[in-house]
Design a protein around this motif. Structure first.
Motif, PDB file in Angstrom:
ATOM      1  N   ARG A   7       9.794 -22.154  26.065  1.00  0.00           N
ATOM      2  CA  ARG A   7      10.238 -23.201  26.981  1.00  0.00           C
ATOM      3  C   ARG A   7       9.318 -23.297  28.178  1.00  0.00           C
ATOM      4  NH1 ARG A   7      16.584 -22.361  27.992  1.00  0.00           N
ATOM      5  NH2 ARG A   7      16.072 -23.781  29.659  1.00  0.00           N
ATOM      6  N   TRP A  58       9.727 -23.272  31.781  1.00  0.00           N
ATOM      7  CA  TRP A  58      10.736 -22.948  32.782  1.00  0.00           C
ATOM      8  C   TRP A  58      10.377 -23.582  34.115  1.00  0.00           C
ATOM      9  CZ3 TRP A  58      15.160 -20.683  31.422  1.00  0.00           C
ATOM     10  CH2 TRP A  58      15.197 -20.055  30.185  1.00  0.00           C
ATOM     11  N   ASP A  86      17.379 -22.582  34.416  1.00  0.00           N
ATOM     12  CA  ASP A  86      17.645 -23.261  33.153  1.00  0.00           C
ATOM     13  C   ASP A  86      17.670 -24.768  33.389  1.00  0.00           C
ATOM     14  OD1 ASP A  86      20.176 -23.889  34.218  1.00  0.00           O
ATOM     15  OD2 ASP A  86      21.233 -22.422  32.972  1.00  0.00           O
ATOM     16  N   GLU A  87      17.987 -25.526  32.351  1.00  0.00           N
ATOM     17  CA  GLU A  87      17.946 -26.997  32.446  1.00  0.00           C
ATOM     18  C   GLU A  87      18.957 -27.553  33.440  1.00  0.00           C
ATOM     19  OE1 GLU A  87      20.490 -25.470  29.201  1.00  0.00           O
ATOM     20  OE2 GLU A  87      18.348 -25.285  29.586  1.00  0.00           O
ATOM     21  N   VAL A 119      18.042 -18.003  36.142  1.00  0.00           N
ATOM     22  CA  VAL A 119      18.256 -17.064  35.038  1.00  0.00           C
ATOM     23  C   VAL A 119      17.218 -15.943  35.033  1.00  0.00           C
ATOM     24  CG1 VAL A 119      19.432 -18.741  33.566  1.00  0.00           C
ATOM     25  CG2 VAL A 119      16.962 -18.472  33.376  1.00  0.00           C
ATOM     26  N   GLN A 176      19.207 -14.505  28.229  1.00  0.00           N
ATOM     27  CA  GLN A 176      17.949 -15.249  28.315  1.00  0.00           C
ATOM     28  C   GLN A 176      16.725 -14.349  28.151  1.00  0.00           C
ATOM     29  OE1 GLN A 176      17.613 -18.398  28.352  1.00  0.00           O
ATOM     30  NE2 GLN A 176      19.534 -19.257  29.081  1.00  0.00           N
ATOM     31  N   SER A 209      12.913 -14.909  26.391  1.00  0.00           N
ATOM     32  CA  SER A 209      12.809 -16.372  26.315  1.00  0.00           C
ATOM     33  C   SER A 209      11.631 -16.904  27.119  1.00  0.00           C
ATOM     34  CB  SER A 209      14.099 -17.016  26.841  1.00  0.00           C
ATOM     35  OG  SER A 209      14.210 -16.792  28.245  1.00  0.00           O
ATOM     36  N   ALA A 247      11.641 -16.570  30.472  1.00  0.00           N
ATOM     37  CA  ALA A 247      12.146 -16.808  31.831  1.00  0.00           C
ATOM     38  C   ALA A 247      11.595 -15.784  32.822  1.00  0.00           C
ATOM     39  CB  ALA A 247      13.675 -16.777  31.852  1.00  0.00           C
TER      40      ALA A 247
END
Length: 168
Positions: free
Chosen positions: A2, A4, A53-54, A59, A86, A89, A91
């Motif tokens: 992702r 972030w 997060d979105e 996080v 998380q 991920s 993050a």
């Protein structure tokens, strides 16, 4: 992986940061350390970073505070933490990269970390002892790592002096 969103902490993030750190570690020592550092002169505004997060909920977390290598000013990375759900991920890596980038943007030159020797090399950290950097306490040699943020200024050698709340 992702993308972030990372940003400096705001006062509204403080409870969420404490929750992240409490969830990521077995005891409250690291969360209490973050709180103590926030009240310490070693705190540098803008070097406490979250990844969100979105929904904008923090996080991941990374903190840089003032330390010294010998007499040279440097930064200490940690605590770093990610909500358990998380982890793995990206993050945490996003928060660390954002913190290192913010520090470089402020003209900081050197960072040390005492942490997992398989995690931090991805950010450019190398074994501190190879640069003549050590601690006053015994730790596994591979756990103390250092990074220069400015190739024009190689890492100094010396003993790391942490902020008082670290108790080292």
């Amino acid at each position: 992986m992702r993308n972030w969103i990372t940003r400096a902490e705001t006062s509204a993030d403080i409870p969420a940061i404490r929750d992240i750190v409490l969830a990521a570690f077995d005891t409250s020592l690291e969360a209490d350390l973050v709180d103590a550092l926030r009240a310490d002169p070693s705190w540098i505004e803008g070097l406490s970073l979250v990844s969100t997060d979105e929904n904008g909920r923090p996080v991941g977390y990374a903190l840089l505070t003032r330390c010294h290598i010998g007499d040279a000013p440097a930064l200490c990375l940690g605590p770093c933490a990610v909500r358990p759900e998380q982890q793995n991920s990206g993050a945490g890596s996003a928060a660390v990269r954002a913190a290192l980038s913010a520090a470089k943007g402020m003209g900081e030159r050197h960072v040390v970390v005492l942490g997992h020797p398989t995690y931090y090399p991805r950010f450019g950290f190398t074994r501190a002892s190879a640069h003549g950097i050590g601690l006053t306490i015994d730790v596994p040699d591979e756990a103390l790592m250092a990074l220069t943020l400015d190739a024009e200024h190689p890492l100094p050698s010396g003993t790391v002096r942490y902020a008082a709340p670290f108790g080292i």
